[in-house]
Design a protein around this motif. Structure first.
Motif, short mmCIF file in Angstrom:
data_model
loop_
_atom_site.label_atom_id
_atom_site.label_comp_id
_atom_site.label_asym_id
_atom_site.label_seq_id
_atom_site.Cartn_x
_atom_site.Cartn_y
_atom_site.Cartn_z
N LEU A 57 -4.85 6.13 -0.81
CA LEU A 57 -3.57 5.52 -1.14
C LEU A 57 -3.53 5.01 -2.58
O LEU A 57 -2.54 5.17 -3.29
CB LEU A 57 -3.33 4.37 -0.15
N GLN A 65 7.41 11.55 3.82
CA GLN A 65 7.55 10.10 3.66
C GLN A 65 8.70 9.78 2.70
O GLN A 65 9.52 8.90 3.00
CB GLN A 65 6.24 9.51 3.13
N PHE A 90 5.78 6.74 14.54
CA PHE A 90 4.89 6.91 13.38
C PHE A 90 4.91 5.67 12.49
O PHE A 90 5.97 5.22 12.06
CB PHE A 90 5.32 8.16 12.60
N TYR A 91 3.73 5.14 12.15
CA TYR A 91 3.68 3.88 11.40
C TYR A 91 4.28 3.96 10.00
O TYR A 91 4.77 2.97 9.47
CB TYR A 91 2.26 3.32 11.34
N GLY A 92 4.24 5.15 9.40
CA GLY A 92 4.80 5.29 8.05
C GLY A 92 6.29 5.02 8.02
O GLY A 92 6.81 4.37 7.10
N LYS A 133 10.35 -1.72 7.36
CA LYS A 133 9.95 -3.06 6.92
C LYS A 133 10.22 -3.26 5.42
O LYS A 133 10.84 -4.24 5.01
CB LYS A 133 8.45 -3.24 7.20
N ALA A 134 9.77 -2.29 4.62
CA ALA A 134 9.88 -2.44 3.16
C ALA A 134 11.32 -2.51 2.71
O ALA A 134 11.64 -3.11 1.69
CB ALA A 134 9.16 -1.29 2.47
N SER A 154 12.13 7.82 3.62
CA SER A 154 12.40 6.59 2.91
C SER A 154 13.72 6.67 2.14
O SER A 154 14.54 5.74 2.19
CB SER A 154 11.20 6.35 1.99
N TRP A 189 1.45 -4.41 8.57
CA TRP A 189 1.11 -3.70 7.34
C TRP A 189 -0.40 -3.77 7.05
O TRP A 189 -1.01 -2.78 6.67
CB TRP A 189 1.92 -4.22 6.16
N ARG A 209 10.75 -3.23 -6.89
CA ARG A 209 10.99 -3.63 -5.52
C ARG A 209 9.99 -4.65 -5.04
O ARG A 209 10.29 -5.47 -4.17
CB ARG A 209 10.99 -2.42 -4.61
N VAL A 263 -2.15 -1.14 9.06
CA VAL A 263 -1.92 0.22 8.57
C VAL A 263 -2.78 0.46 7.33
O VAL A 263 -3.45 1.49 7.20
CB VAL A 263 -0.43 0.44 8.25
N LEU A 264 -2.79 -0.53 6.45
CA LEU A 264 -3.57 -0.42 5.22
C LEU A 264 -5.05 -0.21 5.55
O LEU A 264 -5.73 0.62 4.96
CB LEU A 264 -3.38 -1.70 4.40
N LEU A 321 -5.55 3.29 6.62
CA LEU A 321 -5.39 4.25 5.53
C LEU A 321 -6.53 4.15 4.52
O LEU A 321 -6.88 5.12 3.88
CB LEU A 321 -4.06 4.03 4.81
N GLN A 331 6.89 1.29 8.58
CA GLN A 331 6.64 0.49 7.38
C GLN A 331 7.77 0.66 6.36
O GLN A 331 8.08 -0.26 5.60
CB GLN A 331 5.29 0.86 6.75
N ALA A 332 8.39 1.83 6.34
CA ALA A 332 9.54 2.03 5.46
C ALA A 332 10.68 1.11 5.88
O ALA A 332 11.35 0.49 5.06
CB ALA A 332 9.98 3.49 5.47
N TYR A 389 -4.80 14.47 2.00
CA TYR A 389 -4.26 13.26 1.41
C TYR A 389 -5.31 12.64 0.50
O TYR A 389 -6.47 12.47 0.91
CB TYR A 389 -3.92 12.23 2.48
N ALA A 396 -4.08 12.15 11.06
CA ALA A 396 -3.36 13.34 11.50
C ALA A 396 -3.29 14.33 10.34
O ALA A 396 -2.28 14.46 9.67
CB ALA A 396 -1.98 12.96 12.00
N HIS A 404 2.26 -1.63 -1.02
CA HIS A 404 3.11 -1.41 0.14
C HIS A 404 4.32 -0.56 -0.25
O HIS A 404 4.66 0.41 0.43
CB HIS A 404 3.58 -2.74 0.74
N MET A 405 4.95 -0.91 -1.35
CA MET A 405 6.14 -0.18 -1.79
C MET A 405 5.81 1.26 -2.12
O MET A 405 6.57 2.17 -1.86
CB MET A 405 6.76 -0.87 -3.00
N TYR A 434 3.32 2.96 -0.80
CA TYR A 434 3.03 3.66 0.46
C TYR A 434 4.31 4.10 1.17
O TYR A 434 4.41 5.24 1.59
CB TYR A 434 2.20 2.77 1.39
N VAL A 435 5.26 3.21 1.26
CA VAL A 435 6.44 3.58 2.07
C VAL A 435 7.32 4.62 1.39
O VAL A 435 8.09 5.29 2.06
CB VAL A 435 7.31 2.37 2.48
N VAL A 436 7.25 4.77 0.08
CA VAL A 436 8.11 5.79 -0.50
C VAL A 436 7.47 7.16 -0.63
O VAL A 436 8.15 8.16 -0.51
CB VAL A 436 8.79 5.38 -1.83
N THR A 437 6.18 7.24 -0.87
CA THR A 437 5.59 8.57 -1.00
C THR A 437 4.21 8.70 -0.36
O THR A 437 3.55 9.72 -0.53
CB THR A 437 5.41 8.97 -2.49
N ALA A 438 3.77 7.68 0.34
CA ALA A 438 2.39 7.68 0.86
C ALA A 438 1.45 7.93 -0.31
O ALA A 438 1.58 7.27 -1.34
CB ALA A 438 2.22 8.68 1.99
#
Ligand code: PLP
Ligand code: PLP
Lengths: 474, 474
Positions: free
Chosen positions: B146, A179, A203-205, A211-212, A183, A92, B187, A95-96, A99, A208-209, B143, A113, B336-337, B339-343
């Motif tokens: 984050l 995403q 894809f890392y997104g 993981k979360a 998720s 994570w 979460r 990735v952070l 990003l 990470q989902a 984008y 991308a 983190h939470m 990011y994984v739900v909506t970037a």
């Protein structure tokens, strides 16, 4: 397309259709200028592009010759060999970092991308949004319905016919990007502690989902041309209590392959024994270079087991954050998960995109972009071949705008990225695409932009740095 | 404000400041017209409004008299008495029904909590959005970072000074509405199976988030004027392994109270023994009728234990889906939470809102809306008192635009809603606001719109239906 691009394109097409064979001499610049009724300098530019794209080579004092375009697959990366057991995802922090990396305009971002957002065919969309805002009725400012705007769901159902899906608009839920689709799907069909099988690299997104949500991933070996290994998947299914599969089978990110139709069907068969849900990420599907685009796995699904996730982030613009999920039989569960994380999706862009599609703007834009990315791919591969050390392995994307590059084992691309960043070029280190830190000698590069000297120099910078790191190792 | 509203307002202010006492005779229409230099008919309208708002009553052939404005609290609902143990949340089907209910324009929706979107002070915002779209640069389509747009986080940090918070922009993460702020916070600080203490009744969206995350809720008795009972909370903390508290202490939805500052401080003290994180939903905070607005719990937090969640959904427009969270010491987990739900969160509305605030548009709009909702509250309470059976209990909101109404125990407001819907009026049944189906004799009504005959008739319809149901029971 500019004139010289058109000329180059017509020659490339002939080569592809075998009118000109490998090693054969191509028309002289003069004859090209005559037959296409263009200036000598345009004909010269056309040949320069064909060279860049790897279709032709110039032999001094002789002219241009067809080169073996099919060579790319000979330098493909190997079948991936991730650890064959469920793992907890890490990475994570990395990735952070990617990003949150500085995005000042002087950095050539080969790492992210993001589609071409300067394309003229995108203008009508921003015009529609501007108009909708100007005459903003209260309804455009209010909550959209939980499922999403009727008009947009209708248009998406129509678009999805291209991938072989016949859906009712009510089979579709609009989400905040792909995403959220991924998720919400994951959470709808799994419980913390469950194991999910994924293609790898991935894809890392979505990793990470996983993981979360407190899940474990089992990374399945994946072939750079045909995708997830069905044999390896079958073994894994026998061995582990896998609860879901998540993969990107069409114009994969990061590898670029499209799974053959037969593989897609076999995947469905294989998993039907376990009644296993499949999360199919189709975000790049419409950017396939082949037209009509390849069918999705979902198009063969008669059991409602496939949750198809997608968005307009790669085809139109990611900043709109409009995606969708067609969750099959899991529609009610996904709806709940969608509701609790974001309630409804933003209203105005939904109506704007629906209007844009209805006016034919989407199709026009996609047609342009496919051609542009197709062309950029070939130029990009040409550059990597030219500037990277011998032995570099390169993917051969069938759509989208990212390239996967595999270097000699000793190279750590996290370190490589740190070094190229000092020269204002960013790459996406391969380890982001694994839950367990594999692919440390790989990287993903994008070729979104139209080929430019700036980008060529960026590739040269990366290539030179790789060579330097290899020399330092000796 | 119209002229007659200004006149009425000035009288009301005097009553509030005790220049006129309960029972005292107010100036005649004629003298009002003279002192305020308005027409007789304007003075008459002003008194009609004062009657509607419950400030004055007319006595035939005599004139207008101050009535006991402080009566509302005498009819307040009782302290809530939910089940005193952790429960699993139910009611998803019912929430879904409410959210998916038909929204054709002929229905008077007393059920939903949507702000006034026709307000002229909102126009500059849509103009900014239209302009941003017209000249859309690529960055507006890409984008956003984050954490969210720098400009917006800066403006929010400034706004939050009003609630006593001194935050750095980097303490703030932009989210897709307050719902994502709540959901990501929950979460970040809990594991499935954990127990969360909540005020009760409570917003159904956050209750459903608790359900979706596999958590249990313990509903704490809550007073309609002072909020969550600290005594009951203390007992619950001793008895159960509570992992977090979630509450809406300022301009509560649905009860409308604002917890006294002393209670807010004591809540912090009480929970510091357990080092307990507090999710503070402040979504209606800026709509407090008292100016300056009351301080948030977060403003007294020196330990980073409070995760403050909010959005522009009630102050500006919910369709934009822009909210934020100031997660204190949990910032990395929440990120983190998120990011994984909506970037990232949609780009353009963030920049538009930042610009709107910077231009002073937000403050202007909020000032208008506070006054409008304040006035509507009093009219609305007047109507409910007029049209509902004796014994009806009514909340006395300190901000926002929703009213909580408690009926006699025998009335089931789910059935009531089915019946009023046939007459094109929707209400929000009370059971939505409990995880265990309590409050079945309660309902929430909004008073967003400026008072109108249409709305008065809608209240009359509901009141009549309640009376009919009571008669049928006899
Ligand atoms: C394969 C894949 N899936 C999902 C996403 C996320 O898409 P969105 O921006 O629409 O949330 C991306 C974006 O990079 C992606 O590459
Ligand atoms: C108390 C409360 N919190 C959160 C929300 C959700 O807000 P948003 O629409 O910004 O997600 C609402 C909306 O009704 C609410 O009333």
């Amino acid at each position: 397309m500019k004139l010289y691009e058109q000329v180059a394109h017509s020659i490339a097409e002939r080569i592809e259709q075998s009118f000109y064979q490998t090693g054969e001499k191509l028309p002289s610049i003069r004859s090209l200028s005559l037959t296409h009724e263009v200036s000598i300098s345009t004909a010269q530019e056309a040949y320069r592009l064909l060279e860049d794209q790897g279709w032709a080579e110039s032999r001094p004092k002789s002219g241009f010759y067809v080169i073996n375009k099919q060579k790319a697959p000979q330098h493909l990366p190997d079948l991936s060999r991730p650890i064959q057991k469920p793992i907890e995802i890490s990475q994570w922090e990395e990735v952070l970092n990617l990003l949150c990396a500085s995005t000042t305009s002087d950095i050539v971002q080969l790492s992210r991308a993001i589609p071409d957002l300067e394309a003229p065919t995108l203008k009508p969309l921003t015009r529609i949004m501007s108009d909708l805002n100007k005459h903003a009725q209260a309804s455009m400012l209010s909550y959209e319905s939980l499922r999403g705007a009727d008009s947009l769901r209708l248009q998406i159902a129509r678009l999805m016919v291209d991938s072989g899906c016949r859906l009712h608009p009510d089979d579709i839920i609009i989400t905040t990007g792909c995403q959220e689709a991924l998720s919400a799907s994951l959470r709808a069909i799994t419980q913390p502690g469950d194991i999910v099988a994924v293609d790898s690299p991935s894809f890392y997104g979505s990793m990470q989902a996983i993981k979360a949500h407190g899940l474990k991933a089992i990374e399945i070996p994946t072939h750079p041309e045909t995708g997830i290994s069905l044999e390896a998947l079958e073994l894994a299914l026998e061995q582990w209590p896998i609860k879901a599969i998540q993969l990107t089978p069409t114009c994969n990110n990061p590898l670029g392959y499209t799974m053959p139709v037969e593989h897609k069907k076999r995947l469905l068969e294989l998993t039907s024994r376990y009644d296993l849900p499949i999360i199919e990420d189709d975000i790049y599907g419409d950017l396939s270079y082949i037209s009509p685009r390849p069918p999705s796995i979902k198009s063969f699904d008669t059991q409602g087991r496939v949750l198809l996730c997608s968005s307009f982030s790669k085809t139109l613009a990611p900043g709109l954050r409009i995606g969708w999920v067609a969750p099959g039989r899991y529609v009610n569960l996904v709806m709940h998960m969608k509701y609790v994380v974001t309630a409804s999706t933003s209203t105005l862009p939904q109506h704007a995109i629906a209007e844009f599609i209805a006016q034919g703007g989407y199709e026009r834009h996609i047609r342009k972009m496919r051609a542009q990315y197709h062309q950029s791919r070939d130029v990009m591969i040409g550059w990597v071949e030219k500037y990277f050390p011998v032995g570099t392995k390169i993917s051969y994307p069938q759509g989208g705008f990212v390239l996967w590059v595999e270097l000699s084992d000793e190279i750590d691309t996290v370190i490589l990225n740190e070094r190229t960043m000092r020269q204002n070029v960013s790459i996406a280190p391969g380890m982001l695409f694994s839950g367990s830190g594999k692919y440390s000698n790989c990287m993903r590069l994008n070729f979104t932009d139209k080929p430019s000297v700036k980008n060529e120099n960026a590739i040269k910078t990366v290539g030179n740095m790789v060579s330097k790191m290899l020399t330092d190792l000796l």
